[in-house]
Design an enzyme around this catalytic site. Structure first.
Site: not given
Ligand code: 7PJ
Length: 310
Positions: A250, A284
């Site tokens: 990020k 994640r």
């Molecule tokens: C997140 C997400 C996160 C959850 C994205 C990326 C941006 N879902 N979807 N948590 N970030 N739950 O893939 O870095 O931090 S999209």
């Protein structure tokens, strides 16, 4: 890549259970339609598959469903515990995608993965229609970055389907969130928000064990806000629900190091290890193989190795 290979590469739920016999009573268990996930002494990894032309890191790489499927199988072989499939970029300012377009992107990948891999599949959407179709196609978990706020049908759908959900904090919408993020006390406000959304979900009929919370790193947050939240994870873990953290590649890592998304692996590993020590249960990530290694060592330092000679 053969199905058998994918299955052999993954420890089964019972292998994981055996390794965790010493886990404490405070550890969480999440029941999915595709097996029970035990969260405690082993931090789980959610591998990211974005079937989009425009996601900030893997956008365009996996727009072809066959490529997305092959990459998803690769993430499972690398050690993913969950695969998160998304069809709409939520990077700041990204244009919204219609339900039809999102379904066209994600359904073939969910169907293909369901036939191939033996781990829970998560669908990254805030739209109830997309979630419903993905669940019918074999998804097990809904990852809702709006925490059930953007689509009034989502809560009832999840209560009916009895599947786990990730409730994520975001200030504003993906279109506006990075314009001028503002908090008096970011940790307190995110904690209060997540607590309120968990209560909303319970009142809508979701099971307590199905609610996973996420501070939403990068979603309406400055560098300082993100660092405060990562430092404050123990306060969020104290809400009593499993905690998911997504920091992989990020922008805040780019701001610290002055590097583009391609060069944020090491920074992402540092954030993943910090999240483990802060009490995150699920991380994640884009880079499953590398994070798996970093997190295994972090878990061993934090909890010891079950059954190992001391
Ligand atoms: C997140 C997400 C996160 C959850 C994205 C990326 C941006 N879902 N979807 N948590 N970030 N739950 O893939 O870095 O931090 S999209």
């Amino acid at each position: 890549m053969s199905e058998a290979k994918v299955h052999r590469a993954m420890p089964s739920a019972s292998d994981i259970d055996q390794g965790l016999q010493t886990a404490s009573a405070a550890d969480h268990v999440i029941k999915t339609r595709y097996g029970t996930m035990r969260l405690g002494r082993r931090t789980l990894l959610m591998g990211i598959i974005n079937v989009t032309p425009d996601s900030f890191y893997d956008g365009g790489k996996r727009f072809d469903p066959a490529k997305a499927l092959a990459d998803g199988i690769g993430l499972v072989e690398a050690g993913a515990d969950i695969i998160d499939v998304g069809g709409e970029s939520t990077r700041p300012g990204a244009p919204p995608v219609s339900v039809e377009e999102e379904l066209q992107r994600v359904l073939p990948v969910v169907q293909g993965l369901r036939r191939t891999v033996k781990i829970p599949i998560s669908i990254d959407t805030y739209k109830a229609r997309v979630a419903r179709a993905a669940l019918a196609a074999g998804a097990d978990i809904v990852n809702d970055i709006s925490a059930l706020r953007f689509d009034p049908e989502m809560a009832a759908l999840l209560a009916t389907e009895k599947v786990p959900v990730v409730l994520m904090h975001m200030q504003g919408t993906p279109q506006t969130m990075q314009a001028e993020p503002r908090y008096n006390n970011v940790l307190r406000e995110v904690q209060d928000f997540l607590e309120a959304r968990a209560i909303f979900a319970l009142e809508a009929g979701l099971e307590r064990d199905h609610i996973i919370l996420d501070p939403g790193i990068g979603f309406g947050k400055t560098l300082d806000h993100n660092l405060t939240l990562l430092r404050g994870l123990p306060a969020l873990a104290s809400l009593g629900h499993p905690l998911l953290v997504g920091a992989s590649r990020k922008a805040f890592i780019g701001k610290i190091l002055g590097v583009e998304p391609e060069d944020r692996l090491e920074g992402s590993l540092a954030a993943a290890v910090a999240a483990v020590f802060g009490g995150a249960h699920i991380i994640r990530v884009h880079d499953v193989k590398e994070t798996w290694r970093a997190v295994r060592v972090a878990d061993a330092i934090r909890f010891g190795i079950p059954g190992a000679q001391r």
